[in-house]
Motif scaffolding. Structure first.
Motif, PDB file in Angstrom:
ATOM      1  N   LYS A   1      -1.215  -0.513  -9.201  1.00  0.00           N
ATOM      2  CA  LYS A   1      -0.457  -1.637  -8.650  1.00  0.00           C
ATOM      3  C   LYS A   1      -1.175  -2.210  -7.422  1.00  0.00           C
ATOM      4  CE  LYS A   1       3.846  -2.774  -6.365  1.00  0.00           C
ATOM      5  NZ  LYS A   1       4.855  -2.258  -5.458  1.00  0.00           N
ATOM      6  N   PRO A   2      -1.247  -3.552  -7.317  1.00  0.00           N
ATOM      7  CA  PRO A   2      -1.895  -4.144  -6.135  1.00  0.00           C
ATOM      8  C   PRO A   2      -1.218  -3.687  -4.845  1.00  0.00           C
ATOM      9  CG  PRO A   2      -1.407  -5.822  -7.788  1.00  0.00           C
ATOM     10  CD  PRO A   2      -0.730  -4.566  -8.235  1.00  0.00           C
ATOM     11  N   GLN A   3      -2.025  -3.427  -3.861  1.00  0.00           N
ATOM     12  CA  GLN A   3      -1.496  -2.982  -2.563  1.00  0.00           C
ATOM     13  C   GLN A   3      -1.969  -3.941  -1.468  1.00  0.00           C
ATOM     14  OE1 GLN A   3      -3.065   0.670  -0.994  1.00  0.00           O
ATOM     15  NE2 GLN A   3      -1.196   1.128   0.115  1.00  0.00           N
ATOM     16  N   VAL A   4      -1.048  -4.292  -0.621  1.00  0.00           N
ATOM     17  CA  VAL A   4      -1.354  -5.200   0.479  1.00  0.00           C
ATOM     18  C   VAL A   4      -2.043  -4.430   1.605  1.00  0.00           C
ATOM     19  CG1 VAL A   4      -0.278  -6.583   2.291  1.00  0.00           C
ATOM     20  CG2 VAL A   4       0.506  -6.786  -0.051  1.00  0.00           C
TER      21      VAL A   4
ATOM     22  N   ALA B   1       4.854 -23.342   2.756  1.00  0.00           N
ATOM     23  CA  ALA B   1       5.640 -22.231   3.317  1.00  0.00           C
ATOM     24  C   ALA B   1       4.723 -21.099   3.738  1.00  0.00           C
ATOM     25  CB  ALA B   1       6.648 -21.735   2.286  1.00  0.00           C
ATOM     26  N   HIS B   2       5.195 -20.283   4.695  1.00  0.00           N
ATOM     27  CA  HIS B   2       4.491 -19.073   5.108  1.00  0.00           C
ATOM     28  C   HIS B   2       5.253 -17.893   4.511  1.00  0.00           C
ATOM     29  CE1 HIS B   2       2.937 -21.388   8.891  1.00  0.00           C
ATOM     30  NE2 HIS B   2       2.372 -21.778   7.780  1.00  0.00           N
ATOM     31  N   VAL B   3       4.593 -17.185   3.593  1.00  0.00           N
ATOM     32  CA  VAL B   3       5.273 -16.118   2.840  1.00  0.00           C
ATOM     33  C   VAL B   3       4.474 -14.819   2.947  1.00  0.00           C
ATOM     34  CG1 VAL B   3       6.355 -15.547   0.631  1.00  0.00           C
ATOM     35  CG2 VAL B   3       5.884 -17.946   1.187  1.00  0.00           C
ATOM     36  N   PRO B   4       5.164 -13.674   3.185  1.00  0.00           N
ATOM     37  CA  PRO B   4       4.447 -12.391   3.187  1.00  0.00           C
ATOM     38  C   PRO B   4       3.768 -12.150   1.842  1.00  0.00           C
ATOM     39  CG  PRO B   4       6.657 -12.127   4.103  1.00  0.00           C
ATOM     40  CD  PRO B   4       6.592 -13.509   3.535  1.00  0.00           C
ATOM     41  N   LEU B   5       2.509 -11.742   1.882  1.00  0.00           N
ATOM     42  CA  LEU B   5       1.749 -11.513   0.653  1.00  0.00           C
ATOM     43  C   LEU B   5       2.420 -10.473  -0.236  1.00  0.00           C
ATOM     44  CD1 LEU B   5      -0.790 -11.850  -1.103  1.00  0.00           C
ATOM     45  CD2 LEU B   5      -1.941 -10.190   0.348  1.00  0.00           C
ATOM     46  N   ASN B   6       3.058  -9.482   0.379  1.00  0.00           N
ATOM     47  CA  ASN B   6       3.716  -8.428  -0.386  1.00  0.00           C
ATOM     48  C   ASN B   6       4.803  -8.972  -1.300  1.00  0.00           C
ATOM     49  OD1 ASN B   6       3.635  -5.671  -0.913  1.00  0.00           O
ATOM     50  ND2 ASN B   6       5.407  -5.260   0.388  1.00  0.00           N
TER      51      ASN B   6
END
Length: 739
Positions: free
Chosen positions: A519-522, A688-693
């Motif tokens: 799974k991708p991890q931030v 928008a500014h959105v958390p990558l997670n």
């Protein structure tokens, strides 16, 4: 027939077959044939350099960069037929040489080529538009003298246009704008020019006006020469000059005046004539445009439709007329023998060889190293020296690139972009002839924002797996590989999902390695929010010489606007700790911040200050003080109110207006902060500014919300603190994995 028209209608392909020894034209014909340079006048190199342009073509994704490059190659005689990026013939554009690029219809790697327009040699680098491959744009702009910023006539200035423009500013690259796709419904070049002024803060003006728009787009009026141009033939290769249509005379006069006003603001010579109300001739206006473009004070705007074969020849004239040649751009090296003193590079062939390796590729015959030559001459078979490593190597083969095709040459001079086989080096290394020890400044490399755990599906593939990862790291500075100490997994990090997905796919195709991907991890970070003091004594006695080191001081957060991630300051008065141990204390702190105690990610935005300490005449050592600093940090870290930082992305989303509500609601669910919204035709544009997670799987969600009509781009903005509940969740997840 006017001067501009004569140049347009000149048969470019005649250069290749012409035998007339006419100055630079004759030189270029010999040059492209790979023949050695003939004896010439000592100052002839300046005239030759004046005939070279090194340009890049950059833009937001899907603005038509590769399509434009394909037309440029066709009109200059480098290719004999045009192929589209997503053409039905399955061939694909020349500059998209990778199978993955042709399948996906996007540019992944920057590609270099060269062509002739009139008696000028133009070296071109076509760069990707997707933000995941932003390093390709960075390294291209690092070595180029000029650039073309391509803008969609409908979309205008989009998120990646802003990023590319920022990169061009960083390297001080003079540039032209090309407003493309004027044949599309909703095209409005004047709105795009307004966006250039308002969003990018450019002093810009149109050098052309379109004759009709959308389905009625027929040609262009050149405001510098006051002529109309029409494009006909199967591929728009026939250019006809005419008088300006009567219904556009007044509008053209108004826009020409606006052009002169914009340049007069930054060019004293033209301003004098303008304020005196004197008539301004075409050649005077063209000279003023060139001066102001090279001095980075003006941004001329060209127009057309690459897909419909309109306006590209005029843009090529603009490249030759207004962008600088290599000696009109100031380049300098750092002299390592004189404490990195700046040395201006003149571009003379008689100077010492100075070349920068700006891009590496695994070619059919080994590593292919792209070089930009800044001074001197590089010759096949001669020895060159890597200033960064001191190694001396021979140039076994020298080639000029045309996408994935190569043309062998015997030598290349300053201002040229060439490639060399069989040289072991890293991206950013400087090569000289050994008479000097110069290095060029490095390019900006953004930090990776996403990671994946990856393992080969079978043990037999382990060797190829390692070989692929080593190669990709050498080619791409934003692709990183590390080993998770606890799980033993290999972790790859990059600029986004697409970036990592492309490398996993390339591994499968080029190295026949099937991989299992986690799974991708931030890539989180940790920081502190308040000051905390430390007083730590490291003392160890176990027979023989012991270890003794005491450090006293405090750690505190750096200001948010600080460019540094870590600072160490020695504020100790006196010699309580001998000065030779101070570097070891700094090393201890640097090692300690590699892993914070909250979730094990690196700690940044922190200053460590040493105010006192103690040493032992026998037992103190560098190791003792390094360990003292490391344990002192761990001791006081919890008292400094640590918090977790997560990468926040700037997301620009575009979808039909009827879906605006559902899209906005979804962004709110993802804890996005909407910072802007507007309308372009029937589409709404939301920033928008959105958390990558919270952005994983967004492309699929957006498609389902908008019936497949929505699209988005995102780029890294900053690392920002997470909320308390998210922090607790992340810490508890880490505990579960360890238990």
């Amino acid at each position: 027939m006017g001067r501009a028209s004569a140049r347009l209608l000149a048969p470019v392909r005649a250069l290749w077959s012409s035998r007339e020894p006419l100055g630079s034209r004759w030189y270029l014909a010999r040059h492209f044939a790979g023949l050695p340079r003939p004896k010439e006048d000592p100052d002839a190199w300046r005239e030759r350099m004046d005939k070279i342009r090194n340009i890049g073509i950059s833009a937001h994704i899907d603005s038509g960069k590769t399509t434009l490059t394909e037309r440029v190659l066709f009109y200059t005689g480098r290719i004999n037929e045009i192929h589209e990026v997503r053409g039905k013939d399955g061939v694909g554009a020349k500059m998209d040489s990778m199978d993955l690029e042709r399948e996906r219809g996007i540019t992944i790697q920057s590609a270099a080529t060269h062509c002739i327009w009139g008696d000028h040699q133009i070296n071109i680098i076509d760069t990707p538009g997707h933000v995941d491959f932003t390093i390709e744009v960075e390294r291209a702009l690092r070595v180029l003298d000029g650039a073309i910023l391509v803008l969609c006539g409908v979309g205008g200035v989009q998120s990646q246009s802003i990023t590319v423009d920022r990169q061009m500013r960083r390297y001080g690259v003079p540039r032209l704008a090309f407003v493309n796709k004027l044949d599309r419904t909703g095209a409005d070049p004047w709105r795009v020019i307004d966006q250039l002024r308002n969003k990018l803060r450019h002093n810009c003006a149109a050098l052309q006006i379109p004759i009709g728009l959308e389905n009625e787009f027929q040609g262009l009026v050149d405001l510098v020469h006051n002529k109309a141009f029409y494009f006909s033939g199967a591929h728009g290769e026939k250019v006809t000059e005419a008088e300006i249509p009567e219904d556009l005379v007044s509008f053209a006069s108004e826009k020409r005046r606006a052009l002169i006003e914009a340049i007069s603001d930054v060019d004293d010579e033209l301003a004098e004539k303008f304020l005196s109300d004197e008539p301004i001739a075409s050649n005077e206006l063209a000279a003023a445009v060139r001066r102001s473009v090279i001095s980075l004070k003006f941004f001329p705007v060209f127009m057309g439709s690459a897909y419909k074969n309109k306006g590209v020849q005029l843009l090529l004239n603009g490249v030759v007329d207004f962008l600088p040649c290599p000696i009109e751009v100031s380049n300098y090296a750092l002299d390592q023998k004189k404490k990195e003193a700046k040395v201006d590079l003149t571009g003379s062939p008689d100077g010492p060889l100075v070349g920068l390796a700006f891009k590496l590729e695994e070619g059919r015959f080994g590593q292919l190293t792209y070089l930009r030559i800044y001074e001197g001459v590089i010759r096949r078979g001669e020895m060159i020296v890597n200033s960064n490593t001191g190694k001396k190597v021979k140039v076994p083969r020298l080639v000029r690139m045309h996408a994935d095709d190569m043309e062998d040459i015997q030598e290349a001079g300053a201002g040229e972009i060439v490639a060399v086989f069989g040289i072991d080096c890293a991206s950013g290394d400087t090569f000289t002839d050994g008479s000097v020890k110069y290095t060029m400044t490095s390019m900006n490399v953004p930090e990776p924002v996403m990671s994946l755990a990856i393992t080969p599906a079978s043990r037999d593939a382990t060797a190829n797996f390692s070989k692929a990862l080593n190669r990709f790291q050498r080619e791409d500075p934003t692709f990183r590989v590390s080993l998770d100490q606890e799980s033993g997994q290999t972790i790859i990090s990059g600029m986004g999902e697409l970036h990592l997905d492309i490398y996993v796919e390339r591994m499968r195709r080029e190295y026949k390695v099937e991989s299992t991907v986690g799974k991708p991890q931030v890539n989180f970070r940790e920081t502190i929010t308040q000051r905390a003091e430390f007083d730590y004594l490291h003392k160890k006695q176990s027979g023989g010489q012991g270890q003794f080191g005491r450090v006293i001081g405090y750690i505190e957060p750096l200001p948010e606007d600080s460019e540094k991630k870590f600072e160490f300051e020695n504020m100790m008065i006196g010699q309580a700790i001998p000065s030779n141990f101070i570097p070891a204390i700094e090393k201890g702190f640097l090692e300690a911040i590699n892993s914070g105690s909250l979730i094990g990610f690196p700690v940044e935005r922190l200053r460590a200050v040493l105010v006192d300490g103690a040493a032992h005449t026998v037992d103190s050592s560098e190791l003792a003080f390094k360990l003292a600093a490391l344990y002192a940090f761990r001791q006081c870290y919890a008292a400094a109110s640590p918090t977790i930082l997560e990468p926040v992305m700037s997301v620009e989303m575009k979808a039909p207006v009827e879906f605006q509500g559902s899209v906005t609601g979804d962004l709110n669910k993802r804890k996005g902060l909407i910072v802007g919204s507007g309308q372009e035709g029937d589409d709404c544009v939301i920033t928008a500014h959105v958390p990558l997670n919270n952005m994983f799987g967004y492309s699929t969600a957006l498609r389902s919300m908008t019936q497949g009509k929505g699209e988005f781009t995102m780029e890294y903005l900053q690392h920002a603190p997470v909320s308390k509940d998210i922090q607790q969740k992340l810490i508890s997840e880490l505990k579960k994995t360890r238990d």
